[in-house]
Design an enzyme around this catalytic site. Sequence first.
Site, PDB file in Angstrom:
ATOM      1  N   LYS A 112      69.797  61.603  81.480  1.00 11.98           N
ATOM      2  CA  LYS A 112      69.656  62.957  82.009  1.00 11.98           C
ATOM      3  C   LYS A 112      68.181  63.316  82.152  1.00 11.98           C
ATOM      4  CE  LYS A 112      72.047  67.295  81.880  1.00 11.98           C
ATOM      5  NZ  LYS A 112      73.124  68.109  81.342  1.00 11.98           N
ATOM      6  N   LYS A 192      80.600  49.838  86.686  1.00 10.34           N
ATOM      7  CA  LYS A 192      81.361  50.709  85.778  1.00 10.34           C
ATOM      8  C   LYS A 192      82.083  51.834  86.520  1.00 10.34           C
ATOM      9  CE  LYS A 192      81.235  53.735  81.847  1.00 10.34           C
ATOM     10  NZ  LYS A 192      80.618  54.917  81.323  1.00 10.34           N
ATOM     11  N   LYS A 195      83.666  58.844  85.645  1.00  9.48           N
ATOM     12  CA  LYS A 195      83.766  60.167  86.269  1.00  9.48           C
ATOM     13  C   LYS A 195      82.436  60.572  86.879  1.00  9.48           C
ATOM     14  CE  LYS A 195      85.450  61.763  82.785  1.00  9.48           C
ATOM     15  NZ  LYS A 195      86.306  61.733  81.655  1.00  9.48           N
TER      16      LYS A 195
HETATM   17  P1  ADP Z   1      83.493  58.575  81.819  1.00  8.46           P
HETATM   18  O1  ADP Z   1      82.367  57.574  81.920  1.00  8.46           O
HETATM   19  O2  ADP Z   1      84.397  58.479  82.981  1.00  8.46           O
HETATM   20  O3  ADP Z   1      82.994  59.967  81.557  1.00  8.46           O
HETATM   21  P2  ADP Z   1      84.078  58.528  79.003  1.00  8.46           P
HETATM   22  O4  ADP Z   1      82.627  58.350  78.721  1.00  8.46           O
HETATM   23  O5  ADP Z   1      84.711  59.832  78.704  1.00  8.46           O
HETATM   24  O6  ADP Z   1      84.342  58.145  80.540  1.00  8.46           O
HETATM   25  O7  ADP Z   1      84.852  57.362  78.248  1.00  8.46           O
HETATM   26  C1  ADP Z   1      85.984  57.493  77.410  1.00  8.46           C
HETATM   27  C2  ADP Z   1      86.342  56.128  76.830  1.00  8.46           C
HETATM   28  O8  ADP Z   1      86.668  55.214  77.893  1.00  8.46           O
HETATM   29  C3  ADP Z   1      85.194  55.466  76.068  1.00  8.46           C
HETATM   30  O9  ADP Z   1      85.723  54.742  74.962  1.00  8.46           O
HETATM   31  C4  ADP Z   1      84.572  54.551  77.070  1.00  8.46           C
HETATM   32  O10 ADP Z   1      83.928  53.459  76.464  1.00  8.46           O
HETATM   33  C5  ADP Z   1      85.797  54.096  77.875  1.00  8.46           C
HETATM   34  N1  ADP Z   1      85.414  53.809  79.255  1.00  8.46           N
HETATM   35  C6  ADP Z   1      85.000  54.681  80.196  1.00  8.46           C
HETATM   36  N2  ADP Z   1      84.757  54.089  81.376  1.00  8.46           N
HETATM   37  C7  ADP Z   1      85.012  52.768  81.173  1.00  8.46           C
HETATM   38  C8  ADP Z   1      84.942  51.604  82.014  1.00  8.46           C
HETATM   39  N3  ADP Z   1      84.594  51.699  83.297  1.00  8.46           N
HETATM   40  N4  ADP Z   1      85.279  50.422  81.472  1.00  8.46           N
HETATM   41  C9  ADP Z   1      85.666  50.319  80.176  1.00  8.46           C
HETATM   42  N5  ADP Z   1      85.749  51.372  79.343  1.00  8.46           N
HETATM   43  C10 ADP Z   1      85.432  52.577  79.812  1.00  8.46           C
END
Ligand code: ADP
Length: 322
Positions: A112, A192, A195
Amino acid sequence: MQRILSGIQPTGRFHWGNYFGAIRQYIALQGQRENAFYFIANLHALTTVRSKQQLARNTFDAALDLLALGLDPNKATLFVQSDIPEVSELCWILMTATPMGLLERCHAYKDKKAKGLTADAGLFTYPVLMAADILLYDSNLVPVGEDQIQHIEVCRDVAGSFNHHFGETFIMPKPYVVQDTAKVPGLDGKDKMSKSYGNTVEVFEDLKAQKKKIMGITTDSRPMEEPKEPAGDPLFTLYSLFASKEQTQTLAETYRRGGFGYGGVKKDLAVLAENYFAEARARREELSAKPAEVRDILAAGAQTARKKAAEVLRRVKENCGV
Ligand code: ADP
Ligand code: TRP
């Protein structure tokens, strides 16, 4: 007894990355209510969701999604983070054992700042609240996707620093990451799905919208005839999440042989994904008509979690003299 614990933020609907990277492991590791603690991290979500209605809706949706995907309240304890006020008290205590430099290196804050955006103290100290989440329940194993490993390292550092000052208080947790699904790629070919990149497919997305997104997955423009290497190809990786070993093997051979179109692979992927989550989709439909049942599950979960939290917090306060 090994305690498994993980949290997931209610910042929107869950996507394939969340499911394969984290939620699937939650479900595979559940066994007894006392062993597996899973929570919806609404206090963490406050760093990004700034609407009362949205946060309440997301939190409830997260519970519905998790239960529909197979989280079983008889085999795991499901609760909402803010229902355990002890976590905020422990967070403060841990902050006094957290060097600034440790937090300055954490990616959420660093990214950020690198973009020139201003961060609030909530985002900066986010990993300390996460450490409190983990340490408050004497957790041993934390199933997460790869991007969260850094935060678990911070938790271990903070626990170590507290233990050093005040004597053995905290158990050292370990991350649990399944290598094959540690990083699910995005629809745009980025390594990756997230969101924040807007490159996701939601688990329970409307099927028509889902198919449209799948058909739009970014692929390269090499001619159809050309042989291709499947390893590292985002479409192939996504396909293999849903396909059987044999189907994956067959597609790998097709890639290496060449002479196929990505469109066909995408169509197959859409069908596989629809079937994969069909039962969960039906269960979600059923559950969403019974909101009181969901609320009861969360209330019972909070009660179980709070008992353990009170015990650990008592130990912490006694050891540090407050
Ligand atoms: P986002 O990146 O979409 O905001 P979060 O950070 O809320 O997702 O992630 C929630 C859980 O899902 C965490 O344990 C994170 O490691 C896992 N996670 C999120 N995106 C991925 C991905 N592309 N591949 C594997 N695990 C993921
Ligand atoms: N930070 C995690 C994420 O964004 C969510 C989380 C909060 C968490 N507290 C936790 C994960 C404790 C594991 C353990 O995905």
